[in-house]
Write a protein that holds these residues in place. Structure first.
Motif, PDB file in Angstrom:
ATOM      1  N   LEU A   4     -34.110  24.792  43.914  1.00 19.39           N
ATOM      2  CA  LEU A   4     -32.903  23.966  43.920  1.00 19.39           C
ATOM      3  C   LEU A   4     -32.780  23.119  45.174  1.00 19.39           C
ATOM      4  O   LEU A   4     -31.994  22.184  45.227  1.00 19.39           O
ATOM      5  CB  LEU A   4     -31.656  24.864  43.806  1.00 19.39           C
ATOM      6  CG  LEU A   4     -31.472  25.662  42.521  1.00 19.39           C
ATOM      7  CD1 LEU A   4     -30.169  26.450  42.587  1.00 19.39           C
ATOM      8  CD2 LEU A   4     -31.506  24.786  41.282  1.00 19.39           C
ATOM      9  N   HIS A   5     -33.543  23.462  46.203  1.00 19.49           N
ATOM     10  CA  HIS A   5     -33.352  22.787  47.494  1.00 19.49           C
ATOM     11  C   HIS A   5     -34.700  22.398  48.098  1.00 19.49           C
ATOM     12  O   HIS A   5     -35.384  23.215  48.714  1.00 19.49           O
ATOM     13  CB  HIS A   5     -32.584  23.719  48.438  1.00 19.49           C
ATOM     14  CG  HIS A   5     -32.077  23.029  49.669  1.00 19.49           C
ATOM     15  ND1 HIS A   5     -30.748  23.001  50.025  1.00 19.49           N
ATOM     16  CD2 HIS A   5     -32.716  22.310  50.619  1.00 19.49           C
ATOM     17  CE1 HIS A   5     -30.602  22.316  51.151  1.00 19.49           C
ATOM     18  NE2 HIS A   5     -31.795  21.884  51.536  1.00 19.49           N
ATOM     19  N   LEU A   6     -35.059  21.153  47.879  1.00 15.48           N
ATOM     20  CA  LEU A   6     -36.374  20.682  48.329  1.00 15.48           C
ATOM     21  C   LEU A   6     -36.282  19.196  48.682  1.00 15.48           C
ATOM     22  O   LEU A   6     -35.857  18.381  47.865  1.00 15.48           O
ATOM     23  CB  LEU A   6     -37.378  20.880  47.184  1.00 15.48           C
ATOM     24  CG  LEU A   6     -38.832  20.590  47.499  1.00 15.48           C
ATOM     25  CD1 LEU A   6     -39.392  21.571  48.521  1.00 15.48           C
ATOM     26  CD2 LEU A   6     -39.665  20.684  46.214  1.00 15.48           C
ATOM     27  N   HIS A   7     -36.686  18.870  49.914  1.00 18.40           N
ATOM     28  CA  HIS A   7     -36.604  17.473  50.366  1.00 18.40           C
ATOM     29  C   HIS A   7     -37.909  16.734  50.102  1.00 18.40           C
ATOM     30  O   HIS A   7     -38.989  17.223  50.464  1.00 18.40           O
ATOM     31  CB  HIS A   7     -36.284  17.404  51.861  1.00 18.40           C
ATOM     32  CG  HIS A   7     -34.905  17.896  52.192  1.00 18.40           C
ATOM     33  ND1 HIS A   7     -33.847  17.036  52.372  1.00 18.40           N
ATOM     34  CD2 HIS A   7     -34.406  19.152  52.335  1.00 18.40           C
ATOM     35  CE1 HIS A   7     -32.754  17.755  52.648  1.00 18.40           C
ATOM     36  NE2 HIS A   7     -33.075  19.031  52.630  1.00 18.40           N
ATOM     37  N   LEU A   8     -37.771  15.550  49.525  1.00 24.83           N
ATOM     38  CA  LEU A   8     -38.935  14.713  49.214  1.00 24.83           C
ATOM     39  C   LEU A   8     -39.705  14.338  50.487  1.00 24.83           C
ATOM     40  O   LEU A   8     -40.914  14.534  50.581  1.00 24.83           O
ATOM     41  CB  LEU A   8     -38.440  13.440  48.509  1.00 24.83           C
ATOM     42  CG  LEU A   8     -39.490  12.415  48.093  1.00 24.83           C
ATOM     43  CD1 LEU A   8     -40.418  12.993  47.035  1.00 24.83           C
ATOM     44  CD2 LEU A   8     -38.828  11.142  47.566  1.00 24.83           C
ATOM     45  N   ILE A 191     -23.656  20.494  49.465  1.00 30.47           N
ATOM     46  CA  ILE A 191     -23.589  20.015  50.855  1.00 30.47           C
ATOM     47  C   ILE A 191     -24.318  20.997  51.776  1.00 30.47           C
ATOM     48  O   ILE A 191     -24.132  22.210  51.662  1.00 30.47           O
ATOM     49  CB  ILE A 191     -22.107  19.864  51.304  1.00 30.47           C
ATOM     50  CG1 ILE A 191     -21.453  18.695  50.544  1.00 30.47           C
ATOM     51  CG2 ILE A 191     -21.997  19.648  52.813  1.00 30.47           C
ATOM     52  CD1 ILE A 191     -19.985  18.444  50.879  1.00 30.47           C
ATOM     53  N   HIS A 192     -25.153  20.443  52.667  1.00 31.07           N
ATOM     54  CA  HIS A 192     -25.749  21.280  53.723  1.00 31.07           C
ATOM     55  C   HIS A 192     -24.620  21.697  54.662  1.00 31.07           C
ATOM     56  O   HIS A 192     -23.992  20.837  55.283  1.00 31.07           O
ATOM     57  CB  HIS A 192     -26.738  20.477  54.564  1.00 31.07           C
ATOM     58  CG  HIS A 192     -28.068  20.223  53.935  1.00 31.07           C
ATOM     59  ND1 HIS A 192     -28.249  19.374  52.892  1.00 31.07           N
ATOM     60  CD2 HIS A 192     -29.295  20.714  54.251  1.00 31.07           C
ATOM     61  CE1 HIS A 192     -29.537  19.345  52.575  1.00 31.07           C
ATOM     62  NE2 HIS A 192     -30.199  20.142  53.386  1.00 31.07           N
ATOM     63  N   ALA A 193     -24.355  22.977  54.780  1.00 29.59           N
ATOM     64  CA  ALA A 193     -23.305  23.436  55.701  1.00 29.59           C
ATOM     65  C   ALA A 193     -23.560  24.878  56.095  1.00 29.59           C
ATOM     66  O   ALA A 193     -24.197  25.631  55.351  1.00 29.59           O
ATOM     67  CB  ALA A 193     -21.923  23.300  55.049  1.00 29.59           C
ATOM     68  N   GLY A 218     -25.929  24.089  50.717  1.00 24.91           N
ATOM     69  CA  GLY A 218     -27.273  24.186  51.262  1.00 24.91           C
ATOM     70  C   GLY A 218     -27.238  25.105  52.476  1.00 24.91           C
ATOM     71  O   GLY A 218     -26.492  24.833  53.417  1.00 24.91           O
ATOM     72  N   HIS A 219     -27.962  26.181  52.420  1.00 20.88           N
ATOM     73  CA  HIS A 219     -28.040  27.206  53.481  1.00 20.88           C
ATOM     74  C   HIS A 219     -26.801  28.104  53.471  1.00 20.88           C
ATOM     75  O   HIS A 219     -26.820  29.147  52.848  1.00 20.88           O
ATOM     76  CB  HIS A 219     -28.280  26.583  54.863  1.00 20.88           C
ATOM     77  CG  HIS A 219     -29.500  25.709  54.887  1.00 20.88           C
ATOM     78  ND1 HIS A 219     -30.764  26.232  54.868  1.00 20.88           N
ATOM     79  CD2 HIS A 219     -29.648  24.365  54.879  1.00 20.88           C
ATOM     80  CE1 HIS A 219     -31.642  25.234  54.862  1.00 20.88           C
ATOM     81  NE2 HIS A 219     -30.986  24.091  54.852  1.00 20.88           N
ATOM     82  N   GLY A 220     -25.736  27.709  54.198  1.00 20.04           N
ATOM     83  CA  GLY A 220     -24.525  28.540  54.198  1.00 20.04           C
ATOM     84  C   GLY A 220     -24.711  29.903  54.849  1.00 20.04           C
ATOM     85  O   GLY A 220     -23.918  30.828  54.660  1.00 20.04           O
ATOM     86  N   SER A 275     -37.604  26.274  49.191  1.00 19.16           N
ATOM     87  CA  SER A 275     -38.597  25.907  50.223  1.00 19.16           C
ATOM     88  C   SER A 275     -38.058  24.938  51.276  1.00 19.16           C
ATOM     89  O   SER A 275     -38.594  24.885  52.374  1.00 19.16           O
ATOM     90  CB  SER A 275     -39.819  25.257  49.573  1.00 19.16           C
ATOM     91  OG  SER A 275     -40.394  26.141  48.641  1.00 19.16           O
ATOM     92  N   ASP A 276     -37.087  24.117  50.933  1.00 16.49           N
ATOM     93  CA  ASP A 276     -36.522  23.088  51.822  1.00 16.49           C
ATOM     94  C   ASP A 276     -37.525  21.957  52.081  1.00 16.49           C
ATOM     95  O   ASP A 276     -37.294  20.832  51.661  1.00 16.49           O
ATOM     96  CB  ASP A 276     -36.031  23.688  53.149  1.00 16.49           C
ATOM     97  CG  ASP A 276     -34.848  22.913  53.738  1.00 16.49           C
ATOM     98  OD1 ASP A 276     -34.352  22.004  53.068  1.00 16.49           O
ATOM     99  OD2 ASP A 276     -34.426  23.230  54.854  1.00 16.49           O
ATOM    100  N   ASN A 277     -38.617  22.263  52.787  1.00 18.51           N
ATOM    101  CA  ASN A 277     -39.604  21.218  53.107  1.00 18.51           C
ATOM    102  C   ASN A 277     -41.006  21.817  53.063  1.00 18.51           C
ATOM    103  O   ASN A 277     -41.374  22.580  53.953  1.00 18.51           O
ATOM    104  CB  ASN A 277     -39.333  20.685  54.518  1.00 18.51           C
ATOM    105  CG  ASN A 277     -37.973  20.036  54.597  1.00 18.51           C
ATOM    106  OD1 ASN A 277     -37.743  18.971  54.031  1.00 18.51           O
ATOM    107  ND2 ASN A 277     -37.045  20.694  55.279  1.00 18.51           N
TER     108      ASN A 277
HETATM  109 ZN   LIG Z   1     -32.215  20.889  53.320  1.00 14.27          ZN
END
Ligand SMILES: [Zn+2]
Length: 317
Positions: A4-8, A191-193, A218-220, A275-277
Motif C-alpha cells: 500500500l505504501h511505495l514511492h515511485l 497522509i504521512h504522519a 503513512g507510518h504513524g 517497502s516505502d522505497n
Molecule cells: Zn512514504
C-alpha cells in the motif's frame, strides 16, 4: 501480496537511471552501476528524515519527461509482479516532474499510461496511483493543482492523494486548505504522519491527518506515545501503512528489533507492512516479511491478518 505504501521515485531501477541519464544527456556523478546504486541508497549514517529525503534528488532529476515517467511506472509494475505482488498502490509527487516544462496533468497521464501497460502485460497484478502533495514552503499552489489533477484523473488507476516530505520542518497543520479542497471533492486521503520527531509531536500530527479525513496514515509509528490516539485509530478503523526498514533508515527507531509495529498490532491497531522505497532503502516486500518474522516475532497467521488489513484498506475495491 499487497503493497500500500511505495514511492515511485524511491524505487527506480539503477540501470534505468543510467539509461535515462544517457538519453537525456544528464551527467551523473558516476557511470558505474554499483557506485550509482550506493548513491541512490540511503547511507547508514543518515541522521534525519529530511536528510534521507536528499536521496530522491537524483531519481527525480531523471523523471522529467513523459517517456521517462511512463517507463519507470511500467518497470515498477513489472518489478512488483515479479516479486509476487498482486495489488500495489504506487505514489509519487507530480509537481516534482515539472522542472522541464511538463504540467502535473501530463505527468499523471504518463504514469497512468505506464501503469496500464504494466497491468496489460502482467494481468495478475492490479495497480493504483496515489498522487502526493508535498510538505514545503510556498508550495500551496502546486499542491492545490495536484488535488485538481487527482480529481480529474480519479478512476480506475488514480485512487487517492497523500501528503509527503519533511514532517518535522513543515507540520501537517500547514496544509489545511489543500485537504479542505480534497474533502470537498471527496478524494480518498492518506497522509504521512507520525513519522518524524520534530517540534510538533507525532500524535498531534496524526490527529491533524485524521481531521483532514485520512482513512490511512503513512507510518504513524509515533501513535504509541498516546493512548487516546490509539483508541481513536481503532474506533475509526484507521489503517497504518508501516515501513519498518524505512523507519530504521530515517532514525525513527534505533534498530529494526525496536520497531513498535508488533506493539501496535497487539493492541489492535490495523497495521500493514510495506517497502516505502525499494531502491533508496534497498528493500522489497520479501525482505520486509523476513524482518517481521525473524526480528519482530510475527507468526504466519499474524502476517495473514496484516495482509487482510491491507486488502480491506485498499483504495481500489
Ligand atoms: Zn512514504
Amino acid at each position: 501480496m499487497i503493497e500500500l505504501h511505495l514511492h515511485l521515485d524511491g524505487s527506480l531501477r539503477v540501470e534505468t537511471a543510467l539509461d535515462l541519464a544517457r538519453e537525456q544527456k544528464i551527467v551523473l556523478p558516476t557511470e558505474d552501476v554499483g557506485e550509482l546504486r550506493n548513491l541512490m541508497e540511503v547511507p547508514e549514517d543518515c541522521k534525519t528524515l529530511h536528510e534521507c529525503l536528499k536521496r530522491f534528488d537524483l531519481p527525480i532529476m531523471l523523471i522529467q519527461t513523459e517517456s521517462a515517467v511512463e517507463r519507470v511506472t511500467f518497470e515498477l509494475v513489472e518489478d512488483l509482479h515479479k516479486l509476487g505482488v498482486t495489488y500495489a498502490e504506487i505514489r509519487f509527487a507530480p509537481q516534482f516532474s515539472t522542472a522541464k516544462g511538463l504540467t502535473q496533468d501530463q505527468v499523471v497521464a504518463a504514469a497512468i499510461k505506464g501503469a496500464k501497460r504494466g497491468m496489460e502485460m502482467y494481468p495478475a497484478i492490479r495497480c493504483g496511483l496515489i498522487l502526493c502533495c508535498m510538505r514545503g514552503d510556498n508550495i500551496e499552489e502546486k499542491n492545490l493543482e495536484t488535488v485538481e489533477v487527482a480529481k480529474k484523473h480519479m478512476g480506475d488507476v488514480v485512487c487517492a492523494i497523500d501528503l509527503a516530505g519533511a514532517e518535522s520542518l513543515f507540520p501537517t497543520a500547514m496544509f489545511e486548505p489543500v485537504f479542505e479542497k480534497a474533502k470537498a471533492y471527496g478524494l480518498p486521503v492518506t497522509i504521512h504522519a507520525g513519522e518524524a520527531i520534530g517540534e510538533v509531536p507525532g500524535p498531534e500530527s496524526m490527529r491533524k491527518a485524521l481531521a483532514y479525513g485520512a482513512k490511512r496514515i503513512g507510518h504513524g509509528v509515533l501513535a504509541l506515545e498516546d493512548e487516546t490516539l490509539i483508541k481513536e485509530l481503532i474506533e475509526k478503523d484507521i489503517t497504518l501503512e508501516i515501513c519498518v526498514t524505512s523507519n530504521y533508515h530515517t532514525k525513527l527507531v534505533s534498530s529494526l528489533k525496536e520497531h513498535p509495529i508488533k506493539k501496535l498490532f497487539d493492541v489492535g491497531v490495523k497495521v500493514t507492512f510495506n517497502s516505502d522505497n525499494m531502491t533508496v532503502s534497498n528493500t522489497n516486500i520479501h525482505k520486509e516479511i523476513e524482518i517481521l518474522k525473524t526480528q519482530l516475532g510475527f507468526t504466519d497467521e499474524e502476517m495473514n491478518i496484516m495482509q487482510n488489513y491491507a486488502r480491506e484498506a485498499a483504495f481500489i475495491k
